[in-house]
Design a protein around this motif. Structure first.
Motif, mmCIF file in Angstrom:
data_model
loop_
_atom_site.group_PDB
_atom_site.id
_atom_site.type_symbol
_atom_site.label_atom_id
_atom_site.label_comp_id
_atom_site.label_asym_id
_atom_site.label_seq_id
_atom_site.Cartn_x
_atom_site.Cartn_y
_atom_site.Cartn_z
ATOM 1 N N SER A 172 4.486 -4.240 -5.866
ATOM 2 C CA SER A 172 3.617 -4.932 -4.918
ATOM 3 C C SER A 172 4.312 -6.166 -4.363
ATOM 4 O O SER A 172 5.110 -6.815 -5.044
ATOM 5 N N ASN A 173 4.005 -6.476 -3.115
ATOM 6 C CA ASN A 173 4.494 -7.681 -2.455
ATOM 7 C C ASN A 173 3.299 -8.508 -1.999
ATOM 8 O O ASN A 173 2.210 -7.974 -1.760
ATOM 9 N N TYR A 174 3.521 -9.786 -1.820
ATOM 10 C CA TYR A 174 2.501 -10.669 -1.277
ATOM 11 C C TYR A 174 2.559 -10.615 0.247
ATOM 12 O O TYR A 174 3.629 -10.767 0.835
ATOM 13 N N ILE A 175 1.407 -10.384 0.883
ATOM 14 C CA ILE A 175 1.278 -10.214 2.342
ATOM 15 C C ILE A 175 2.536 -9.572 2.945
ATOM 16 O O ILE A 175 3.221 -10.169 3.761
ATOM 17 N N PRO A 176 2.833 -8.313 2.590
ATOM 18 C CA PRO A 176 4.108 -7.677 2.952
ATOM 19 C C PRO A 176 4.304 -7.515 4.459
ATOM 20 O O PRO A 176 3.369 -7.638 5.251
ATOM 21 N N TRP A 177 5.538 -7.164 4.809
ATOM 22 C CA TRP A 177 5.880 -6.930 6.217
ATOM 23 C C TRP A 177 5.329 -5.574 6.664
ATOM 24 O O TRP A 177 4.834 -4.768 5.858
ATOM 25 N N ASP A 205 11.674 -13.356 -5.379
ATOM 26 C CA ASP A 205 11.605 -12.021 -4.790
ATOM 27 C C ASP A 205 10.329 -11.933 -3.961
ATOM 28 O O ASP A 205 9.614 -12.923 -3.802
ATOM 29 N N TRP A 206 10.027 -10.735 -3.446
ATOM 30 C CA TRP A 206 8.877 -10.555 -2.570
ATOM 31 C C TRP A 206 7.562 -10.449 -3.323
ATOM 32 O O TRP A 206 6.505 -10.420 -2.701
ATOM 33 N N ARG A 207 7.602 -10.395 -4.653
ATOM 34 C CA ARG A 207 6.377 -10.218 -5.422
ATOM 35 C C ARG A 207 5.345 -11.297 -5.113
ATOM 36 O O ARG A 207 4.160 -11.012 -5.005
ATOM 37 N N ASN A 208 5.771 -12.549 -5.020
ATOM 38 C CA ASN A 208 4.820 -13.650 -4.857
ATOM 39 C C ASN A 208 5.123 -14.551 -3.663
ATOM 40 O O ASN A 208 4.648 -15.676 -3.589
ATOM 41 N N ARG A 209 5.913 -14.047 -2.699
ATOM 42 C CA ARG A 209 6.203 -14.868 -1.528
ATOM 43 C C ARG A 209 6.513 -13.979 -0.327
ATOM 44 O O ARG A 209 6.831 -12.796 -0.480
ATOM 45 N N GLN A 233 9.806 -24.485 13.522
ATOM 46 C CA GLN A 233 11.096 -24.882 12.947
ATOM 47 C C GLN A 233 11.905 -23.686 12.431
ATOM 48 O O GLN A 233 12.993 -23.870 11.881
ATOM 49 N N GLY A 234 11.378 -22.485 12.597
ATOM 50 C CA GLY A 234 12.066 -21.293 12.119
ATOM 51 C C GLY A 234 11.283 -20.591 11.017
ATOM 52 O O GLY A 234 10.108 -20.889 10.780
ATOM 53 N N LEU A 235 11.935 -19.653 10.339
ATOM 54 C CA LEU A 235 11.269 -18.913 9.270
ATOM 55 C C LEU A 235 10.953 -19.828 8.089
ATOM 56 O O LEU A 235 11.722 -20.733 7.761
ATOM 57 N N ARG A 236 9.815 -19.551 7.444
ATOM 58 C CA ARG A 236 9.399 -20.363 6.293
ATOM 59 C C ARG A 236 8.800 -19.468 5.225
ATOM 60 O O ARG A 236 8.021 -18.557 5.517
ATOM 61 N N TRP A 237 9.187 -19.712 3.972
ATOM 62 C CA TRP A 237 8.577 -19.007 2.849
ATOM 63 C C TRP A 237 7.236 -19.639 2.511
ATOM 64 O O TRP A 237 7.106 -20.869 2.485
ATOM 65 N N ILE A 238 6.227 -18.819 2.241
ATOM 66 C CA ILE A 238 5.028 -19.310 1.569
ATOM 67 C C ILE A 238 4.938 -18.551 0.248
ATOM 68 O O ILE A 238 5.062 -17.328 0.198
ATOM 69 N N THR A 239 4.755 -19.300 -0.828
ATOM 70 C CA THR A 239 4.944 -18.772 -2.180
ATOM 71 C C THR A 239 3.735 -19.051 -3.055
ATOM 72 O O THR A 239 3.232 -20.184 -3.098
ATOM 73 N N ILE A 240 3.262 -18.034 -3.759
ATOM 74 C CA ILE A 240 2.216 -18.219 -4.765
ATOM 75 C C ILE A 240 2.864 -18.749 -6.037
ATOM 76 O O ILE A 240 3.777 -18.111 -6.582
ATOM 77 N N PRO A 241 2.443 -19.900 -6.542
ATOM 78 C CA PRO A 241 3.032 -20.422 -7.786
ATOM 79 C C PRO A 241 2.595 -19.590 -8.987
ATOM 80 O O PRO A 241 1.408 -19.299 -9.150
ATOM 81 N N VAL A 242 3.551 -19.182 -9.810
ATOM 82 C CA VAL A 242 3.233 -18.337 -10.969
ATOM 83 C C VAL A 242 3.855 -18.900 -12.234
ATOM 84 O O VAL A 242 4.806 -19.687 -12.194
#
Length: 240
Positions: free
Chosen positions: A15-20, A45-49, A56-65
């Motif tokens: 599973s990925n978080y809000i996948p592409w 990895d894509w599991r939680n972000r 300003q360009g691409l940005r990661w949003i990440t679930i803290p685990v």
């Protein structure tokens, strides 16, 4: 090997978080989509972000685990460390997508996703987003968890075992899997192996050039709204 009868497509992935959009394309293609949730959790990895677009360009949003140890923690054992993450992420999305063409049409749906997520576990959070976004896109594929099955241990054998338990005739995987899948055992068992082609996706009107395909599905939803399904190849007649 001879193949007879109806085809049944199986897709198995973590599973990925809000996948592409490619992730949802694979769900749309499948007859049975299996979330590989009892695999080892991997950091950064894509599991939680996932990626969104900003001025300003691409940005990661990440679930803290919480991560306990290096190698033994499974994805479905991974707990979220800060329950306020959903409000932070929704605020970030509002700030960066409020000027998107279909923001006003999509806002209620996406905000509801964030305000109603209430699990402490990453797998359940990801499934909350994946299943509800599938409904938004009109994808009705059955979604299962690998932890439902008693499986063999070797990697390729585990994947094949799931396919056989689901009476699958065709197994679809991402192109990176070519480096580790033992295709022979699939062929010997009567299961064809295919790899997704993630090229040739249509562009859409996207904020903040240059265009980027590999961002969260929410980028597509905010920009084209209820037309999002038309930009998936499995539903628009493109090749997978």
């Amino acid at each position: 090997m001879e193949y007879f009868g109806m085809n049944k497509n199986i897709v198995i992935t973590q599973s990925n978080y809000i996948p592409w959009k490619g992730f949802f394309d694979s769900i749309a293609l499948a007859d049975e989509f299996v979330v590989y949730d009892d695999m080892q959790y991997t950091k950064r990895d894509w599991r939680n972000r996932n990626l969104i677009k900003t001025p300003q360009g691409l940005r990661w949003i990440t679930i803290p685990v919480e991560v306990k140890g290096k190698y033994n923690q499974k994805i479905n054992e991974t707990k979220i460390s800060d329950r306020r993450w959903n409000k932070v992420h929704w605020s970030t999305l509002k700030q960066n997508y409020c000027k998107a063409k279909c923001y006003n049409d999509s806002r209620e749906f996406v905000e509801h996703l964030y305000m109603t997520v209430n699990s402490d576990y990453l797998t359940e959070v990801n499934l909350h987003f994946i299943t509800n976004i599938c409904k938004f896109l009109g994808i009705d594929t059955n979604i299962r968890l690998s932890s439902e099955f008693i499986l063999k241990q070797e990697r390729s054998e585990r994947l094949l075992d799931i396919c056989l338990k689901l009476d699958g005739t065709d197994y679809y995987s991402g192109p990176a899997a070519k480096s580790y899948i033992n295709e022979k055992i699939f062929v010997d068992a009567g299961v064809r192996v295919h790899y997704f082609d993630y090229s040739s996706y249509k562009h859409y009107e996207q904020l903040y050039p240059p265009f980027e395909h590999g961002v969260s599905i929410l980028d597509l939803i905010f920009n084209v709204g209820n037309q999002s399904i038309n930009y998936l190849k499995a539903k628009s007649g493109g090749d997978s």
